[in-house]
Structure formats: C-alpha cells, structure tokens
Design a protein around this motif. Structure first.
Motif, PDB file in Angstrom:
ATOM      1  N   ILE A 106     -15.368 -18.657  -7.674  1.00 39.28           N
ATOM      2  CA  ILE A 106     -15.181 -17.288  -7.181  1.00 39.28           C
ATOM      3  C   ILE A 106     -14.156 -17.257  -6.052  1.00 39.28           C
ATOM      4  CG2 ILE A 106     -16.344 -15.456  -5.855  1.00 39.28           C
ATOM      5  CD1 ILE A 106     -18.875 -16.108  -7.564  1.00 39.28           C
ATOM      6  N   LEU A 107     -14.243 -18.213  -5.139  1.00 37.12           N
ATOM      7  CA  LEU A 107     -13.316 -18.279  -4.011  1.00 37.12           C
ATOM      8  C   LEU A 107     -11.898 -18.585  -4.485  1.00 37.12           C
ATOM      9  CD1 LEU A 107     -13.272 -18.026  -0.963  1.00 37.12           C
ATOM     10  CD2 LEU A 107     -13.960 -20.428  -0.793  1.00 37.12           C
ATOM     11  N   THR A 108     -11.783 -19.493  -5.450  1.00 35.29           N
ATOM     12  CA  THR A 108     -10.468 -19.838  -6.006  1.00 35.29           C
ATOM     13  C   THR A 108      -9.828 -18.632  -6.680  1.00 35.29           C
ATOM     14  OG1 THR A 108     -11.128 -22.145  -6.340  1.00 35.29           O
ATOM     15  CG2 THR A 108      -9.275 -21.348  -7.639  1.00 35.29           C
ATOM     16  N   ASP A 109     -10.615 -17.907  -7.466  1.00 30.45           N
ATOM     17  CA  ASP A 109     -10.084 -16.723  -8.153  1.00 30.45           C
ATOM     18  C   ASP A 109      -9.724 -15.613  -7.161  1.00 30.45           C
ATOM     19  OD1 ASP A 109     -10.411 -18.014 -10.546  1.00 30.45           O
ATOM     20  OD2 ASP A 109     -12.238 -16.963 -11.132  1.00 30.45           O
ATOM     21  N   ALA A 110     -10.516 -15.470  -6.097  1.00 32.94           N
ATOM     22  CA  ALA A 110     -10.226 -14.450  -5.088  1.00 32.94           C
ATOM     23  C   ALA A 110      -8.909 -14.746  -4.375  1.00 32.94           C
ATOM     24  CB  ALA A 110     -11.368 -14.377  -4.074  1.00 32.94           C
ATOM     25  N   CYS A 111      -8.644 -16.020  -4.104  1.00 28.83           N
ATOM     26  CA  CYS A 111      -7.377 -16.399  -3.467  1.00 28.83           C
ATOM     27  C   CYS A 111      -6.196 -16.153  -4.404  1.00 28.83           C
ATOM     28  CB  CYS A 111      -7.420 -17.866  -3.051  1.00 28.83           C
ATOM     29  SG  CYS A 111      -8.500 -18.206  -1.642  1.00 28.83           S
ATOM     30  N   ALA A 112      -6.372 -16.462  -5.688  1.00 30.30           N
ATOM     31  CA  ALA A 112      -5.303 -16.239  -6.664  1.00 30.30           C
ATOM     32  C   ALA A 112      -4.971 -14.757  -6.770  1.00 30.30           C
ATOM     33  CB  ALA A 112      -5.716 -16.794  -8.024  1.00 30.30           C
ATOM     34  N   ALA A 113      -5.998 -13.910  -6.747  1.00 33.37           N
ATOM     35  CA  ALA A 113      -5.767 -12.463  -6.818  1.00 33.37           C
ATOM     36  C   ALA A 113      -5.052 -11.964  -5.567  1.00 33.37           C
ATOM     37  CB  ALA A 113      -7.095 -11.734  -7.004  1.00 33.37           C
ATOM     38  N   ALA A 114      -5.452 -12.460  -4.407  1.00 37.14           N
ATOM     39  CA  ALA A 114      -4.805 -12.055  -3.153  1.00 37.14           C
ATOM     40  C   ALA A 114      -3.361 -12.526  -3.104  1.00 37.14           C
ATOM     41  CB  ALA A 114      -5.588 -12.612  -1.964  1.00 37.14           C
ATOM     42  N   ASN A 115      -3.120 -13.711  -3.646  1.00 35.33           N
ATOM     43  CA  ASN A 115      -1.772 -14.255  -3.705  1.00 35.33           C
ATOM     44  C   ASN A 115      -0.849 -13.335  -4.498  1.00 35.33           C
ATOM     45  OD1 ASN A 115       0.048 -16.604  -3.231  1.00 35.33           O
ATOM     46  ND2 ASN A 115       0.046 -16.699  -5.467  1.00 35.33           N
ATOM     47  N   SER A 116      -1.305 -12.907  -5.643  1.00 36.06           N
ATOM     48  CA  SER A 116      -0.523 -12.011  -6.495  1.00 36.06           C
ATOM     49  C   SER A 116      -0.362 -10.631  -5.861  1.00 36.06           C
ATOM     50  CB  SER A 116      -1.202 -11.888  -7.859  1.00 36.06           C
ATOM     51  OG  SER A 116      -0.525 -10.981  -8.684  1.00 36.06           O
ATOM     52  N   ARG A 117      -1.441 -10.143  -5.256  1.00 32.97           N
ATOM     53  CA  ARG A 117      -1.437  -8.786  -4.693  1.00 32.97           C
ATOM     54  C   ARG A 117      -0.482  -8.673  -3.502  1.00 32.97           C
ATOM     55  NH1 ARG A 117      -6.549  -8.486  -3.797  1.00 32.97           N
ATOM     56  NH2 ARG A 117      -7.058  -7.825  -5.897  1.00 32.97           N
ATOM     57  N   MET A 118      -0.392  -9.700  -2.666  1.00 32.29           N
ATOM     58  CA  MET A 118       0.490  -9.618  -1.511  1.00 32.29           C
ATOM     59  C   MET A 118       1.949  -9.445  -1.941  1.00 32.29           C
ATOM     60  SD  MET A 118       1.360 -12.306   1.596  1.00 32.29           S
ATOM     61  CE  MET A 118      -0.286 -12.394   2.283  1.00 32.29           C
ATOM     62  N   LEU A 119       2.393 -10.246  -2.898  1.00 33.58           N
ATOM     63  CA  LEU A 119       3.769 -10.143  -3.365  1.00 33.58           C
ATOM     64  C   LEU A 119       4.030  -8.777  -3.989  1.00 33.58           C
ATOM     65  CD1 LEU A 119       6.498 -11.517  -3.735  1.00 33.58           C
ATOM     66  CD2 LEU A 119       5.656 -12.492  -5.873  1.00 33.58           C
ATOM     67  N   ALA A 120       3.069  -8.285  -4.753  1.00 33.55           N
ATOM     68  CA  ALA A 120       3.223  -6.966  -5.376  1.00 33.55           C
ATOM     69  C   ALA A 120       3.347  -5.873  -4.320  1.00 33.55           C
ATOM     70  CB  ALA A 120       2.038  -6.685  -6.299  1.00 33.55           C
ATOM     71  N   ARG A 121       2.545  -5.972  -3.271  1.00 34.15           N
ATOM     72  CA  ARG A 121       2.582  -4.940  -2.221  1.00 34.15           C
ATOM     73  C   ARG A 121       3.908  -4.959  -1.468  1.00 34.15           C
ATOM     74  NH1 ARG A 121      -2.425  -4.755   1.638  1.00 34.15           N
ATOM     75  NH2 ARG A 121      -1.384  -2.800   2.197  1.00 34.15           N
ATOM     76  N   TYR A 122       4.448  -6.163  -1.204  1.00 33.49           N
ATOM     77  CA  TYR A 122       5.756  -6.222  -0.535  1.00 33.49           C
ATOM     78  C   TYR A 122       6.855  -5.683  -1.453  1.00 33.49           C
ATOM     79  CZ  TYR A 122       4.534  -8.535   3.835  1.00 33.49           C
ATOM     80  OH  TYR A 122       4.036  -8.816   5.091  1.00 33.49           O
ATOM     81  N   ASP A 123       6.804  -6.040  -2.719  1.00 31.35           N
ATOM     82  CA  ASP A 123       7.801  -5.539  -3.658  1.00 31.35           C
ATOM     83  C   ASP A 123       7.754  -4.015  -3.752  1.00 31.35           C
ATOM     84  OD1 ASP A 123       8.843  -8.013  -4.253  1.00 31.35           O
ATOM     85  OD2 ASP A 123       7.723  -8.275  -6.115  1.00 31.35           O
ATOM     86  N   ALA A 124       6.561  -3.455  -3.633  1.00 31.34           N
ATOM     87  CA  ALA A 124       6.404  -2.011  -3.731  1.00 31.34           C
ATOM     88  C   ALA A 124       6.775  -1.285  -2.432  1.00 31.34           C
ATOM     89  CB  ALA A 124       4.967  -1.670  -4.105  1.00 31.34           C
ATOM     90  N   SER A 125       6.794  -1.984  -1.310  1.00 32.72           N
ATOM     91  CA  SER A 125       6.960  -1.336  -0.001  1.00 32.72           C
ATOM     92  C   SER A 125       8.329  -1.541   0.634  1.00 32.72           C
ATOM     93  CB  SER A 125       5.886  -1.866   0.969  1.00 32.72           C
ATOM     94  OG  SER A 125       4.592  -1.655   0.459  1.00 32.72           O
ATOM     95  N   ASN A 126       9.025  -2.615   0.282  1.00 31.20           N
ATOM     96  CA  ASN A 126      10.246  -2.961   1.008  1.00 31.20           C
ATOM     97  C   ASN A 126      11.408  -1.999   0.763  1.00 31.20           C
ATOM     98  OD1 ASN A 126       9.547  -5.170   2.639  1.00 31.20           O
ATOM     99  ND2 ASN A 126       9.704  -6.590   0.931  1.00 31.20           N
ATOM    100  N   ALA A 127      11.521  -1.465  -0.452  1.00 29.88           N
ATOM    101  CA  ALA A 127      12.664  -0.597  -0.754  1.00 29.88           C
ATOM    102  C   ALA A 127      12.665   0.660   0.110  1.00 29.88           C
ATOM    103  CB  ALA A 127      12.669  -0.224  -2.237  1.00 29.88           C
TER     104      ALA A 127
END
Length: 365
Positions: A264-285
């Motif tokens: 569960i902890l491993t999967d939660a970290c993987a999801a957070a890893n993906s989500r952070m990059l997505a949020r920056y890609d969505a916010s930087n422009a």
C-alpha cells in the motif's frame, strides 16, 4: 440431530471461527502511526502536497489503521536534516531530495538529479524498470534508509539573474544561490556559489548580496516574486532535467511492516510521484504567462554556456568516479540507460513533439 441442536452447534462453531480469525486480521492490519518530516514548506503546495497525498492514500487503503502524520519543514527537524532524522529513527519517514545530502557522500546526488543527467520521464523509467531503485537502495542501506520515488518536478528553469548572461564570461564572478554538484560545476566556470535558505533569497537579491538564484519553475517561482528584483529568467536548468523527490523510510521500520502495508505504501508513493509531475505540467504554463506579463524577461542559455558547463560536468564526474565506488556504480548505470533512452526518444517522441511545437508557434495547432 434436531433443528434446534443444529443451529446451536453452528452458532458455537461460528463464534470459534471468529475468535480464531480476529487475531490474524489484527496481526495483518495492526494500528500504526508514523511521523513524516518534510523538507518543504506548506507554501510549496505541489511538492509538500505529495507527502499529504501519500498519507491520505495509506489511511484510506487501510481503513485508518495505518496513519502517517505529516510535518512541514522545520516543524520537527530542519529541512536539510530529514535524512538524519530517518536514520536515527527520530521519525519513521521523510519526504526530501537525495542531493541535499551530498555532504555525506556525493553519490546521494544521483538519487535526485545531476547536471546534464536524465529528464523526468527517463528518471522515472530508470528507477522503475532500469534497476535504479534497487541500486540506490543498496547504497542507502548503509545509512539505514529505504527510499521510493515520490515526486518529480520535471525540467526546471535556469534561474533568475539581475543582468543578462550572454556568454560564459558573464558568469565569472557572479554570486549565485546554487548548491550541490551544480554549485561545484558552476564554480569551475567562475561562479561563486552561495547556499541561502529559500526564505532569505528575495532580500538577498533585492540588496545585491547575490546576483542570481535558481529555484524550481514558474509555478513556485511566481509566488516568491523574484522577477521584481532579478528580471532575466533563464532556461533550461541543465543541472535539473528531471529531479526526483523521495520518500525516505527508516530501513528497520519499513522492513517491519506487514507485507500488505508495504504494498500500500509503495503504491501510494508511485501515485504521488506521478501526480506531482502532472500538477507541475498543468500549472507552469499559466504561471509563466503571468511572470512574463509582470516583466520577466525569458532568455535561453547560449550553446557556448551549455557546452562549457557540460565539459566541466564531465570532468567532475570523471574525478568523482575515480574516488567514489558508489558514485561510479550509480553514474555508470544512469549513463548507460541515458544512451539508449535518447536513442529511442529522438526517433518518435522528439520528432512528434517538434512538429507539434512548430504548429503551436504558427497558431495552427
């Protein structure tokens, strides 16, 4: 056996089964509370938010049996002492960047990003499918740490400058807030690196104590107002093409978790890893547009500057590889991975993206 006797026996059997099952369930899903120390302030909501994402995911997946209390930078330990706190079991978990700890060992840098290293997509691939995470954890084991990728900002910007940087000579004598291996490489080309806490950067720029600073990218940089005192905004941050933020765990505490909690902890970290990059890609422009409207002057580093810094980086890596076995192991692994990754990327991804970017600039996208 009559009907009444049957149900009585069935009821007793059911009670016995429940009594046997309850301890097993409790053992598999024990009540655990951990503390997580972040290296980031709450104001950097995307980076800091990855830690709270992990905590929320773990809590929901375990029906509240596994709780992680998240503390911002400085609330338990200073931001650059998170690894020490995890090693000492002051906290069970941290959210931080490996390269903050190169003072312990330069090999830590390869866990986050090195100048002219991997981009974000390659970094995630190296960790996930290229053996990178296993190799990094072999190194970290001596520090009693187990790590999982838990965020990536994508390629960062090259920082804010009070004057234009047209040639390599314009860097000479420049006082710049930049640390780690990037600071060492900048020093080779004449920059005077400065280590200053994030909260002190703006006044230092305003007073002229420093001439330049690197930070993250448009979304975070906009909040800090650097464009008001250092208007020249350069790109790219050749020192951070795809930096990883890690979840650090005390090795013994992680190994002591039930297997389902580890998953569960491993999967939660993987999801957070993906989500952070997505949020920056969505916010930087949108943030970049606002910065330019506010007076920021976008500039690209010249090929001369990039080539000179690249040469200095290669010299640094050769020197470190000759002296540090773990640096060499991690560096060689990344280099081999990068060779193949760029061989493939230029065939399909680069060609597709280049065409699309031309259409965007022409207004025909």
């Amino acid at each position: 056996m009559n009907r009444r006797q049957f149900f009585k026996q069935a009821s007793v059997a059911g009670i016995g089964a429940a009594a046997l099952a309850a301890p097993a369930i409790a053992q598999e899903n024990p009540k655990i509370t951990w503390r997580l120390a972040s290296s980031f302030p709450k104001s950097l909501d995307i980076i800091f938010g990855a830690a709270t994402d992990i905590a929320e995911s773990v809590s929901k997946a375990t029906d509240g049996q596994f709780e992680i209390q998240v503390f911002a930078a400085g609330e338990i330990v200073p931001p650059l002492q998170v690894a020490d706190a995890v090693t000492a079991d002051t906290v069970e978990m941290g959210h931080t960047c490996c390269y903050y700890y190169i003072g312990k060992d330069p090999a830590f840098a390869l866990g986050t990003a090195i100048p002219f290293g991997l981009n974000a997509r390659m970094t995630n691939s190296w960790f996930t499918a290229g053996g990178g995470n296993e190799l990094l954890n072999e190194f970290l084991a001596s520090h009693k740490i187990y790590a999982l990728p838990a965020g990536n900002t994508g390629a960062q910007m090259g920082g804010w400058y009070r004057k234009e940087i047209k040639t390599i000579d314009d860097l000479k004598g420049l006082k710049m807030r930049i640390a780690g291996l990037a600071g060492e490489i900048m020093a080779k080309v004449g920059v005077t690196p400065q280590q200053i806490a994030g909260s002190d950067v703006y006044p230092a720029l305003e007073k002229g104590t420093i001439d330049a600073t690197e930070f993250v990218g448009p979304y975070d940089d906009l909040k800090l107002g650097f464009y008001k005192v250092a208007p020249y905004y350069y790109y790219p941050a050749w020192w951070e093409g795809g930096p990883t933020v890690h979840a650090f765990f005390n090795l013994d505490k992680f190994n002591g978790l039930p297997e389902n909690y580890k998953r569960i902890l491993t999967d939660a970290c993987a999801a957070a890893n993906s989500r952070m990059l997505a949020r920056y890609d969505a916010s930087n422009a949108a943030a970049l547009r606002e910065l330019v409207a506010g007076g920021a002057q976008l500039r690209a580093f010249s090929s001369d500057i990039l080539d000179t810094c690249h040469k200095a980086a290669k010299e640094t890596y050769a020197d470190l590889s000759g002296k540090n076995e773990w640096f060499k192991k991690l560096f060689d692994s990344q280099q081999a991975f990068k060779q193949d990754a760029y061989l493939w990327a230029q065939i399909a991804e680069y060609s597709f993206d280049t065409y699309q970017m031309i259409q965007q600039r022409q207004g025909t996208l």
